[in-house]
Design an enzyme around this catalytic site. Structure first.
Site, short mmCIF file in Angstrom:
data_model
loop_
_atom_site.label_atom_id
_atom_site.label_comp_id
_atom_site.label_asym_id
_atom_site.label_seq_id
_atom_site.Cartn_x
_atom_site.Cartn_y
_atom_site.Cartn_z
N CYS B 28 4.61 -4.99 -3.20
CA CYS B 28 4.96 -4.08 -4.31
C CYS B 28 6.38 -3.55 -4.16
CB CYS B 28 3.92 -2.96 -4.33
SG CYS B 28 4.44 -1.41 -5.05
N CYS B 31 6.98 0.25 -4.14
CA CYS B 31 6.46 0.83 -2.89
C CYS B 31 7.51 0.73 -1.79
CB CYS B 31 5.20 0.11 -2.43
SG CYS B 31 3.88 0.12 -3.65
#
Lengths: 285, 102
Positions: B28, B31
């Site tokens: 991600c 993230c």
């Protein structure tokens, strides 16, 4: 990972002008846009008020812009930005391709987004609604998703999702054939009316869907960067094309009417110069 | 200090006065952008707030329990109760405000 001085999002007249001026001022520029620079611009039949180009067409002007970029060695990175992250001093730009770019300042020049949100879309963004298949697909492994695609390019995203999800409903929001096939892909020709938790409602049916991917040409500015001040579809700027966020500038149609090429180009120039000033000041600190 | 959660075990987060949980995954992008900010906050709030990092692929039960549909998802627990939740990246100042408000 290289950090650019300036990331310019959009390859219409505003973005091109900003990139050219930034390059003239010896800043490293990441110019992100589409092949052929701007499909919207290429559709313009006749432009009558761009100085130096009497009775030109959008396509011709775009070709000249491309030649200008080529002559200065400014490449266009083909991608679409789905989110910009303020990291404090630098910005992370999430590309639709899955690529993450980093820059010390950002110029928003992606034009005005006309499509209104689907009811429920804004409320469920991040909890069932996603703008980026590459980014969120793994969360829907073995689940059912719906893809609302606003251009044939999105069929590739639908195909990608079908490799992960157990079932994909694909709703084309454009005319023409959909060339998507797979046992678990169902193409649906109806209009989305509302997105609910776990469900997509269209004008003639309802579909169970754990996730709904809404894939547009570009993401509305208010959803692109956290905290960006907007006025409807437009980004609020001052005369220096500075937004309310430090290091974020905007030019062209995205800042409001009039929607004119020469206005966008002029703003792109101001944008780049303001950006250069910002970079010089922050570097001194 | 940032605690990395394994085996779906939130441990002390459920009993701490205040705990901050960062649901993320290796694939991600946002993230990864958020990770250094969470690291900094874990240091800044040392002794006041417990910080936990949860990889949703390795801790699917926790992701399901907290209804994580998109990452990053950030949850603030107060005495084990969910006091604030944020889906998606937010800058450091906004994150601090989220923690302070909870």
């Amino acid at each position: 990972m290289s950090v650019y001085d300036i990331a310019v999002i959009g390859t219409g007249p505003g973005g091109i002008s900003a990139a050219v001026t930034a390059a003239v001022r010896n800043k490293s520029v990441l110019l992100i846009g589409e092949k052929g620079l701007s499909s919207k611009m290429r559709k313009a039949k006749e432009i009558l008020n761009y100085p130096g180009f009497p009775r030109t067409s959008g396509g011709e002007l775009a070709d000249r812009f491309q030649a200008h970029l080529d002559s200065m060695g400014i490449p266009v990175t083909e991608d679409r930005i789905t989110a910009v992250y303020d990291m404090g001093g630098t910005f992370g730009l999430q590309g639709r391709s899955g690529e993450m770019y980093t820059a010390r300042s950002v110029i928003l020049a992606m034009g005005v987004v006309s499509a209104a949100s689907i009811p429920g879309e804004d409320e469920l963004l991040g909890s069932g609604v996603s703008y980026c298949a590459t980014c969120d697909a793994p969360l829907y492994r073995g689940k059912t998703v719906a893809v609302i695609g606003y251009s044939p390019d999105e069929e590739a995203e639908g195909a990608f999702l079908s490799e992960v999800a157990s079932k994909v409903y694909y709703l084309p929001m454009y005319k023409g054939d959909v060339s998507l096939d797979g046992d678990n892909i169902e193409v649906i020709h109806s209009r989305p009316v509302r997105i609910e938790r776990g469900r997509l409602v269209t004008d003639d049916a309802e579909y169970e869907a754990d996730g709904v991917f809404v894939l547009r040409e570009s993401v509305a500015p208010a959803k692109l960067i956290y905290g960006l001040e907007t006025d409807g579809a437009h980004v609020v700027t001052d005369r220096q094309m500075q937004t309310n966020l430090k290091g974020v500038f905007a030019c062209g149609d995205i800042t409001g009417r009039p929607y004119q090429y020469i206005k966008a180009a002029g703003e792109g120039n101001v944008c780049a110069l303001s950006c250069v000033k910002y970079l010089d000041e922050t570097q001194k600190m | 200090m940032l605690n990395t959660v394994a085996n779906n075990d939130l441990g002390a987060a459920r009993t701490a006065a205040k705990a901050f949980i960062d649901f993320n995954a290796t694939w991600c992008g946002p993230c990864r952008m958020l990770a250094p900010i969470v690291d900094e906050l874990a240091d800044e709030y040392d002794g006041q707030v417990e910080f936990y990092s949860v990889d949703v692929d390795e801790n699917p039960d926790l992701a399901a329990e907290f209804g994580v549909m998109s990452i990053p998802t950030l949850v603030v627990l107060k005495g084990g109760q969910e006091a604030a939740k944020q889906v998606g990246f937010i800058p450091k100042d906004a994150l601090k405000a989220l923690i302070d408000r909870a």
